[in-house]
Scaffold this active site. Structure first.
Site, PDB file in Angstrom:
ATOM      1  N   HIS A  58       0.713  -1.474   0.264  1.00 26.72           N
ATOM      2  CA  HIS A  58       0.214  -0.017   0.141  1.00 26.72           C
ATOM      3  C   HIS A  58       0.939   1.445  -0.101  1.00 26.72           C
ATOM      4  O   HIS A  58       0.513   2.849   0.100  1.00 26.72           O
ATOM      5  CB  HIS A  58      -0.861  -0.134   1.591  1.00 26.72           C
TER       6      HIS A  58
HETATM    7  C1  UD1 Z   1      -2.495   5.293   5.887  1.00 26.70           C
HETATM    8  C2  UD1 Z   1      -0.855   6.496   5.870  1.00 26.70           C
HETATM    9  C3  UD1 Z   1       1.047   5.400   5.984  1.00 26.70           C
HETATM   10  C4  UD1 Z   1      -0.054   3.762   6.726  1.00 26.70           C
HETATM   11  C5  UD1 Z   1      -1.547   3.382   6.644  1.00 26.70           C
HETATM   12  C6  UD1 Z   1      -2.225   2.527   6.466  1.00 26.70           C
HETATM   13  C7  UD1 Z   1       0.081   8.503   5.640  1.00 26.70           C
HETATM   14  C8  UD1 Z   1       0.010   9.839   5.163  1.00 26.70           C
HETATM   15  N1  UD1 Z   1       0.089   7.474   5.365  1.00 26.70           N
HETATM   16  O1  UD1 Z   1      -1.405   5.821   4.449  1.00 26.70           O
HETATM   17  O2  UD1 Z   1       1.375   5.577   6.431  1.00 26.70           O
HETATM   18  O3  UD1 Z   1       0.905   3.008   6.347  1.00 26.70           O
HETATM   19  O4  UD1 Z   1      -2.336   4.696   6.452  1.00 26.70           O
HETATM   20  O5  UD1 Z   1      -2.949   1.993   5.985  1.00 26.70           O
HETATM   21  O6  UD1 Z   1      -0.980   8.706   6.779  1.00 26.70           O
HETATM   22  N2  UD1 Z   1      -8.919   5.019   1.151  1.00 26.70           N
HETATM   23  C9  UD1 Z   1      -9.996   4.465   1.383  1.00 26.70           C
HETATM   24  N3  UD1 Z   1     -10.763   3.910   2.403  1.00 26.70           N
HETATM   25  C10 UD1 Z   1     -10.339   3.627   3.642  1.00 26.70           C
HETATM   26  C11 UD1 Z   1      -9.170   4.156   4.067  1.00 26.70           C
HETATM   27  C12 UD1 Z   1      -8.127   5.318   2.195  1.00 26.70           C
HETATM   28  O7  UD1 Z   1     -10.607   4.430   0.356  1.00 26.70           O
HETATM   29  O8  UD1 Z   1     -10.725   3.975   4.729  1.00 26.70           O
HETATM   30  C13 UD1 Z   1      -8.201   5.514  -0.252  1.00 26.70           C
HETATM   31  C14 UD1 Z   1      -8.104   7.037   0.142  1.00 26.70           C
HETATM   32  O9  UD1 Z   1      -9.122   7.415  -0.784  1.00 26.70           O
HETATM   33  C15 UD1 Z   1      -6.796   7.278  -0.428  1.00 26.70           C
HETATM   34  C16 UD1 Z   1      -6.143   6.255   0.087  1.00 26.70           C
HETATM   35  O10 UD1 Z   1      -7.063   5.047   0.378  1.00 26.70           O
HETATM   36  O11 UD1 Z   1      -7.252   7.320  -1.915  1.00 26.70           O
HETATM   37  C17 UD1 Z   1      -5.422   6.346   0.569  1.00 26.70           C
HETATM   38  O12 UD1 Z   1      -5.212   6.986   2.190  1.00 26.70           O
HETATM   39  P1  UD1 Z   1      -4.700   7.637   3.286  1.00 26.70           P
HETATM   40  O13 UD1 Z   1      -5.580   7.557   4.325  1.00 26.70           O
HETATM   41  O14 UD1 Z   1      -4.828   8.814   2.474  1.00 26.70           O
HETATM   42  O15 UD1 Z   1      -3.013   6.210   3.557  1.00 26.70           O
HETATM   43  P2  UD1 Z   1      -2.684   5.633   3.507  1.00 26.70           P
HETATM   44  O16 UD1 Z   1      -2.323   4.916   2.260  1.00 26.70           O
HETATM   45  O17 UD1 Z   1      -3.731   4.458   3.563  1.00 26.70           O
END
Ligand code: UD1
Length: 355
Positions: free
Chosen positions: A203
């Site tokens: 991820h």
């Molecule tokens: C975040 C953390 C990372 C951690 C990870 C665990 C930051 C910078 N990064 O990364 O350190 O390892 O969480 O999972 O804070 N999304 C969904 N549904 C959700 C959550 C996310 O669809 O419930 C999608 C969002 O739309 C986005 C992408 O996933 O496009 C990334 O989500 P985001 O929370 O920004 O970062 P992570 O990659 O999850």
């Protein structure tokens, strides 16, 4: 003593399960704030339920967006909560946008910041988690380090006051949950045989948002899955990236599932032959479980496991990932010196908070 604890993303729910329980057991007043960075049920609610985390007192509902949006929206909403609650200390976990947002708001309100999992450092220096760690550590009053190496990292940056080596709260949780895991039943549920599959996770933005790296990693997993089953719980970010690049043909033989609850994940880890991951948490949990890991990063905050020959950094190298699945067999667990403490990190954190 009133503590505000801030959670928002999956790994923070896991850490809060340990520290929140210790805070409440010590009779301190804990106000729990969920920023809502992760909002899918499988990424958030399931952890609150399964790990007996208390219901958050505030849900900020921030959701997804650019880094600036996510951080700024969290800060604006958190400031109101902190002014209203007037805490003695604000507790932040790990390295996410919720972490840095919480630390910045508290520091500017002159409320002491306590950082759980302080002092980790890794390349690339421009990865969002690394920026969040460095900023948070430099404005924290109490820095709770999971390893001695983390203490040393902080020293190199001139941070020595308020630094405590307490051990790793994720190790606490692993030990606590171990008796409640049913590895056999979980494997049956997923149609897997013990030591006869690979557990993968993917991820990190530098892997998902770069089509060349994503292609290389998925190709490696596809090649491996032709020899041995590969189970890949799919993070929403990765799912989107696969669809965007039309890489679905690469995933046909990989066993894709939704993100999993903690107990399922740990059971599947224990039952596996090896983990292949770019998760900071899972590469270390693999060690707790006695399973080696191939780490799809150029560097790691948990370098001691690489130096000990337990984990291997494979970056996004398709050939290396494939080859090492079959060749990497570490001989013994490098457990000699309680690398991650003794399973009482949560307790130690609370004792220090209480001083
Ligand atoms: C975040 C953390 C990372 C951690 C990870 C665990 C930051 C910078 N990064 O990364 O350190 O390892 O969480 O999972 O804070 N999304 C969904 N549904 C959700 C959550 C996310 O669809 O419930 C999608 C969002 O739309 C986005 C992408 O996933 O496009 C990334 O989500 P985001 O929370 O920004 O970062 P992570 O990659 O999850």
């Amino acid at each position: 003593m009133k503590v505000i604890s801030i959670i928002g993303a999956r790994p923070q729910f896991i850490k809060e399960a340990v520290v929140g329980a210790a805070i409440r057991a010590a009779g301190m007043d804990e106000v729990l704030v969920n920023t809502g960075q992760h909002y899918d049920v499988n990424m958030s609610d399931v952890f609150v339920k399964d790990l007996s985390i208390k219901e958050p007192d505030y849900n900020l509902g921030v959701g997804s967006g650019s880094h600036a949006f996510q951080t700024a929206a969290t800060m604006i909403r958190l400031e109101e909560v902190m002014i209203k609650e007037s805490p003695d200390v604000v507790l932040v976990y790990g390295d996410t946008n919720a972490t840095v947002a919480g630390a910045l708001v508290a520091a500017k309100l002159k409320v002491p910041v306590a950082h759980v999992e302080a002092g980790l450092r890794q390349h690339p220096k421009d990865m969002p988690e690394e920026i969040n760690r460095v900023v948070t550590d430099h404005i924290s009053t109490l820095l709770f380090c999971p390893t001695q190496r983390a203490v040393d990292n902080l020293k190199k940056e001139g941070i020595t006051g308020g630094v405590h080596f307490v051990g790793d709260v994720m190790y606490d949780l692993f030990l606590k949950m171990l008796p409640h895991l049913d590895v056999h039943r979980t494997l049956v549920r997923f149609g897997l045989r013990e030591k006869n599959y690979i557990l993968a996770t993917l991820h990190r933005d530098f892997n998902t948002d770069d089509p060349h790296r994503l292609h290389s990693i998925l190709s490696a997993l596809r090649d491996i899955s032709r020899e041995i089953p590969v189970l890949l719980p799919l993070h929403p970010r990765t799912k989107k990236a696969i669809e965007l690049n039309i890489f679905q043909p690469l995933t046909g033989s990989i066993h894709l599932v939704e993100p999993l609850p903690y107990q399922d994940m740990m059971s599947l880890l224990i039952g596996s032959r090896m983990a292949i991951t770019d998760s900071g948490g899972l590469q270390k949990e693999a060690y707790f479980a006695g399973i080696p890991a191939l780490v799809m990063m150029p560097d790691t905050g948990w370098m001691e496991l690489v130096e000990a020959g337990w984990n291997v950094l494979v970056d996004a190298d398709r050939e290396k990932i494939f080859r090492l699945v079959f060749e990497h067999e570490p001989s013994a667990l490098p457990l000699e010196e309680n690398l991650y403490g003794t399973g009482n990190a949560g307790q130690r954190i609370v004792e220090i908070l209480a001083i």
